[in-house]
Write a protein that holds these residues in place. Structure first.
Motif, PDB file in Angstrom:
ATOM      1  N   LEU A 100       0.817  -1.222   0.000  1.00  0.00           N
ATOM      2  CA  LEU A 100       0.000   0.000   0.000  1.00  0.00           C
ATOM      3  C   LEU A 100       0.853   1.276   0.000  1.00  0.00           C
ATOM      4  O   LEU A 100       0.321   2.381   0.083  1.00  0.00           O
ATOM      5  N   LYS A 101       2.179   1.090  -0.045  1.00  0.00           N
ATOM      6  CA  LYS A 101       3.076   2.264  -0.095  1.00  0.00           C
ATOM      7  C   LYS A 101       4.042   2.020  -1.246  1.00  0.00           C
ATOM      8  O   LYS A 101       5.055   1.325  -1.071  1.00  0.00           O
ATOM      9  N   GLU A 102       3.739   2.573  -2.378  1.00  0.00           N
ATOM     10  CA  GLU A 102       4.487   2.205  -3.586  1.00  0.00           C
ATOM     11  C   GLU A 102       6.001   2.376  -3.418  1.00  0.00           C
ATOM     12  O   GLU A 102       6.479   3.422  -2.969  1.00  0.00           O
ATOM     13  N   GLY A 103       6.729   1.311  -3.770  1.00  0.00           N
ATOM     14  CA  GLY A 103       8.191   1.362  -3.750  1.00  0.00           C
ATOM     15  C   GLY A 103       8.806   1.044  -2.394  1.00  0.00           C
ATOM     16  O   GLY A 103      10.017   0.880  -2.288  1.00  0.00           O
ATOM     17  N   TYR A 104       7.994   0.937  -1.353  1.00  0.00           N
ATOM     18  CA  TYR A 104       8.555   0.669  -0.014  1.00  0.00           C
ATOM     19  C   TYR A 104       8.723  -0.826   0.200  1.00  0.00           C
ATOM     20  O   TYR A 104       7.841  -1.622  -0.150  1.00  0.00           O
ATOM     21  N   VAL A 105       9.852  -1.185   0.794  1.00  0.00           N
ATOM     22  CA  VAL A 105      10.106  -2.601   1.044  1.00  0.00           C
ATOM     23  C   VAL A 105      10.844  -2.781   2.366  1.00  0.00           C
ATOM     24  O   VAL A 105      11.619  -1.934   2.784  1.00  0.00           O
ATOM     25  N   ASN A 106      10.546  -3.906   3.014  1.00  0.00           N
ATOM     26  CA  ASN A 106      11.252  -4.313   4.227  1.00  0.00           C
ATOM     27  C   ASN A 106      12.211  -5.400   3.788  1.00  0.00           C
ATOM     28  O   ASN A 106      11.780  -6.463   3.329  1.00  0.00           O
ATOM     29  N   VAL A 107      13.512  -5.128   3.852  1.00  0.00           N
ATOM     30  CA  VAL A 107      14.494  -6.097   3.359  1.00  0.00           C
ATOM     31  C   VAL A 107      15.431  -6.447   4.512  1.00  0.00           C
ATOM     32  O   VAL A 107      15.959  -5.567   5.181  1.00  0.00           O
ATOM     33  N   GLY A 108      15.575  -7.744   4.768  1.00  0.00           N
ATOM     34  CA  GLY A 108      16.357  -8.133   5.938  1.00  0.00           C
ATOM     35  C   GLY A 108      16.987  -9.492   5.786  1.00  0.00           C
ATOM     36  O   GLY A 108      16.772 -10.203   4.786  1.00  0.00           O
ATOM     37  N   LEU A 109      17.768  -9.853   6.799  1.00  0.00           N
ATOM     38  CA  LEU A 109      18.536 -11.086   6.714  1.00  0.00           C
ATOM     39  C   LEU A 109      18.774 -11.628   8.123  1.00  0.00           C
ATOM     40  O   LEU A 109      19.046 -10.860   9.049  1.00  0.00           O
ATOM     41  N   GLY A 110      18.636 -12.942   8.278  1.00  0.00           N
ATOM     42  CA  GLY A 110      18.888 -13.563   9.574  1.00  0.00           C
ATOM     43  C   GLY A 110      19.921 -14.675   9.443  1.00  0.00           C
ATOM     44  O   GLY A 110      19.922 -15.403   8.447  1.00  0.00           O
ATOM     45  N   VAL A 111      20.793 -14.794  10.440  1.00  0.00           N
ATOM     46  CA  VAL A 111      21.780 -15.889  10.442  1.00  0.00           C
ATOM     47  C   VAL A 111      21.657 -16.640  11.765  1.00  0.00           C
ATOM     48  O   VAL A 111      21.273 -16.055  12.782  1.00  0.00           O
ATOM     49  N   GLN A 112      22.028 -17.896  11.739  1.00  0.00           N
ATOM     50  CA  GLN A 112      21.985 -18.673  12.992  1.00  0.00           C
ATOM     51  C   GLN A 112      23.008 -18.092  13.977  1.00  0.00           C
ATOM     52  O   GLN A 112      24.143 -17.766  13.588  1.00  0.00           O
ATOM     53  N   GLY A 113      22.609 -17.997  15.245  1.00  0.00           N
ATOM     54  CA  GLY A 113      23.530 -17.493  16.270  1.00  0.00           C
ATOM     55  C   GLY A 113      24.429 -18.594  16.806  1.00  0.00           C
ATOM     56  O   GLY A 113      24.247 -19.771  16.511  1.00  0.00           O
ATOM     57  N   GLY A 114      25.403 -18.177  17.598  1.00  0.00           N
ATOM     58  CA  GLY A 114      26.213 -19.112  18.392  1.00  0.00           C
ATOM     59  C   GLY A 114      27.177 -19.992  17.635  1.00  0.00           C
ATOM     60  O   GLY A 114      27.792 -20.884  18.233  1.00  0.00           O
ATOM     61  N   VAL A 115      27.317 -19.790  16.318  1.00  0.00           N
ATOM     62  CA  VAL A 115      28.234 -20.664  15.569  1.00  0.00           C
ATOM     63  C   VAL A 115      29.253 -19.839  14.764  1.00  0.00           C
ATOM     64  O   VAL A 115      29.854 -20.325  13.813  1.00  0.00           O
ATOM     65  N   GLY A 116      29.441 -18.597  15.169  1.00  0.00           N
ATOM     66  CA  GLY A 116      30.472 -17.763  14.552  1.00  0.00           C
ATOM     67  C   GLY A 116      30.112 -17.226  13.177  1.00  0.00           C
ATOM     68  O   GLY A 116      31.005 -16.892  12.385  1.00  0.00           O
ATOM     69  N   ASN A 117      28.832 -17.126  12.873  1.00  0.00           N
ATOM     70  CA  ASN A 117      28.433 -16.587  11.563  1.00  0.00           C
ATOM     71  C   ASN A 117      28.720 -15.088  11.479  1.00  0.00           C
ATOM     72  O   ASN A 117      28.751 -14.398  12.498  1.00  0.00           O
ATOM     73  N   PRO A 118      28.895 -14.574  10.250  1.00  0.00           N
ATOM     74  CA  PRO A 118      29.098 -13.126  10.105  1.00  0.00           C
ATOM     75  C   PRO A 118      27.853 -12.348  10.508  1.00  0.00           C
ATOM     76  O   PRO A 118      26.752 -12.909  10.579  1.00  0.00           O
ATOM     77  N   HIS A 119      28.033 -11.065  10.774  1.00  0.00           N
ATOM     78  CA  HIS A 119      26.905 -10.230  11.201  1.00  0.00           C
ATOM     79  C   HIS A 119      25.897 -10.074  10.048  1.00  0.00           C
ATOM     80  O   HIS A 119      26.297  -9.852   8.894  1.00  0.00           O
ATOM     81  N   PRO A 120      24.602 -10.168  10.355  1.00  0.00           N
ATOM     82  CA  PRO A 120      23.609 -10.083   9.270  1.00  0.00           C
ATOM     83  C   PRO A 120      23.636  -8.760   8.509  1.00  0.00           C
ATOM     84  O   PRO A 120      23.348  -8.730   7.312  1.00  0.00           O
ATOM     85  N   LYS A 121      24.009  -7.679   9.183  1.00  0.00           N
ATOM     86  CA  LYS A 121      24.038  -6.381   8.476  1.00  0.00           C
ATOM     87  C   LYS A 121      25.141  -6.383   7.411  1.00  0.00           C
ATOM     88  O   LYS A 121      24.951  -5.912   6.291  1.00  0.00           O
ATOM     89  N   THR A 122      26.279  -6.978   7.781  1.00  0.00           N
ATOM     90  CA  THR A 122      27.396  -7.069   6.818  1.00  0.00           C
ATOM     91  C   THR A 122      26.955  -7.879   5.610  1.00  0.00           C
ATOM     92  O   THR A 122      27.207  -7.496   4.462  1.00  0.00           O
TER      93      THR A 122
END
Ligand SMILES: Cc1cc2nc3c(=O)[nH]c(=O)nc-3n(C[C@H](O)[C@H](O)[C@H](O)COP(=O)(O)OP(=O)(O)OC[C@H]3O[C@@H](n4cnc5c(N)ncnc54)[C@H](O)[C@@H]3O)c2cc1C
Length: 458
Positions: free
Chosen positions: A226-248
């Motif tokens: 309902l808001k043209e062009g707007y998007v929620n874009v994100g990323l999740g990684v499993q914790g506790g196993v040394g994964n890189p930061h999701p923002k990176t």
């Protein structure tokens, strides 16, 4: 200098945290006739603001018979989800109605309705710890401005989200105190962006499964239709196993795509998400835990708003009965567990098994599985709605594909389906009273450890 006061205030229920869990609980209790206090450390205009994909299935709202988002509370209509394989060669479309909500307006709608019916809401109050007497929670210590106060009540609710401010300070032997293993959490980061171009099919959410981009999780692209062009874009990684930061990872692999060129950042933020089975008990003497604080989140897709409200609904029914009968014991509040495990906890426990299986697959396995349609769109729908991976589906895939390139994957899938079924049945057989919990709990722990050793091999 802070003053310590013993407050003269006393309530029937104190709810710590006014996110979607606490707000909906206040809403469900609003006409009970009891004295309810809802507290949050945020100012009212920020309550409900939490990093989120903002997607919620319509089925939750229908089941709970609560008002659907409308007007300012609604930012998009959802018709389905596309799930993309790691190399993005295969796409499954799973149809189902839902909403992209304005999380602040929708959460506050419940608080406002509760206040209208007499619930007291206090902003900018930090809940510090539970007061425990004779094995019962009988109040909370709060910081209100410069003052530290005790507030007395019959029942305390921890709805403080993943911080679990009260539950984690309960005695170790109380089942509500069970800690979150970092490996059972996803660390998620998301941004709301305004793109230069309108989005194709904005009522379809997109999920991309890729271990390279989002190890142990996924990345998403959820348009606000309902808001043209707007998007929620994100990323999740499993914790506790040394994964890189999701923002990176998001900046490196996702926001570098052409579609985001010259897009405008509206807001960004992240938080951990518990992606496991629920707490073994949502209640104890004079105490209940709901929402993220009780690990009431879908372990596979990480959606927790609908199940947070569901946990609030089950706890509300139990709290009203307990207050009417003047008995605040775990035994009396137990019906909240029976309600939640039946409505959602059993499915969550089955999906927890599926989540562990998915997290150890390689991108090649995932691509192969989706291309060969080992699990098809309609099966995915059943898995996500009911937590069932039909053995018949798996057996059919086994017959079709046995002897092909990855028989071990199929064998594993068969074992996964069996453990999912076992776990679900175990949760549907949740004990009738707290004294039977230790035996039941050791049963679930055993299923999990055998599954980990035999199937996951970790
Ligand atoms: C990046 C990301 C994306 C997500 N996407 C989705 C999605 O698309 N759909 C979905 O359904 N779920 C999603 N989730 C999960 C969802 O956001 C949560 O499951 C849900 O918001 C949990 O609600 P809650 O009320 O239990 O906790 P919260 O929303 O965390 O609320 C807790 C409240 O307690 C207050 N509080 C904390 N400590 C104290 C204290 N000491 N004293 C007083 N108050 C306190 C906080 O201020 C807050 O208002 C996502 C989560 C993340 C991190």
């Amino acid at each position: 200098m802070r003053r310590y006061l013993v407050s003269e205030l006393s309530y029937h229920v104190v709810i710590a945290g006014a996110g979607i869990a606490g707000a909906s609980l206040a809403y469900f209790l609003r006409n009970s006739g009891f004295k309810i206090l809802l507290l949050d450390l945020k100012p009212f205009d920020r309550v409900g603001d939490k990093a989120c994909g903002d997607a919620i299935g319509k089925h939750h709202i229908d089941e709970l018979k609560i008002p659907a988002p409308e007007g300012r509370e609604l930012e998009g209509l959802v018709r389905g989800i596309d799930v993309y394989s790691p190399f993005e060669d295969v796409r499954y479309r799973v149809l189902g109605d839902g909403y992209e909500i304005n999380r602040i307006a929708y959460t506050q709608k419940f608080i406002k309705e509760a206040i209208k019916s007499g619930v007291e809401f206090r902003e900018k109050v930090r809940v510090l710890k539970p007061i425990i007497n004779d094995g019962f929670v009988s109040g909370v210590v709060i910081r209100d401005g410069e003052e530290v106060k005790e507030v007395r009540t019959k029942i305390v609710i921890d709805a403080t989200g993943v911080a679990r401010v009260l539950a984690r300070q309960c005695p170790d032997e109380w089942p509500v105190s069970e800690e979150l293993d970092p490996k059972d959490a996803n660390i998620a980061y998301r941004e709301v962006r305004k793109l230069k171009e309108p989005i194709d099919e904005p009522e379809i959410l997109r999920i991309y499964v890729s271990n390279k981009v989002a190890p142990g999780g996924y990345w998403w692209f959820f348009p606000y239709s309902l808001k043209e062009g707007y998007v929620n874009v994100g990323l999740g990684v499993q914790g506790g196993v040394g994964n890189p930061h999701p923002k990176t990872q998001l900046y490196r692999y996702v926001l570098s795509r052409d579609i985001f060129k010259d897009s405008e950042l509206i807001e960004g933020g992240g938080a951990p998400v518990p992606t496991r089975r629920p707490l073994p008990s949502l209640v104890w003497n004079g105490f209940a835990v709901i929402g993220d604080a009780a690990y009431c989140v879908n372990p596979v897709h990480g959606g927790g708003k609908g199940s947070a409200m569901l946990s609030a609904f089950c706890v509300a029914e139990a709290v009203i009965e307990a207050l009417n009968d003047g008995d605040y014991s775990a035994k009396k509040l137990w019906r909240a567990n029976k309600c939640y495990m039946k409505k959602y906890g059993a499915k969550q426990a089955a999906l927890d098994i599926f989540r562990m299986f998915l997290q150890q697959l390689s991108d090649e396995d995932l691509e192969y599985g989706m291309r060969r349609k080992i699990i098809k769109e309609e099966d995915l729908n059943v898995v996500s709605l009911k937590g069932d991976l039909e053995l018949s589906v798996v057996e059919k895939a086994m017959r079709l594909l046995a002897g092909l390139r990855r028989p071990s994957l199929l064998l594993k899938l068969r074992a996964v389906a069996k453990y999912m079924d076992l776990m679900k049945r175990y949760y549907l057989n949740y004990p009738d009273s707290p004294d039977k919990l230790p035996a039941w709990k050791s049963g679930t722990d055993k299923i999990l450890s055998v599954f980990r050793v035999k199937v996951i091999k970790s």
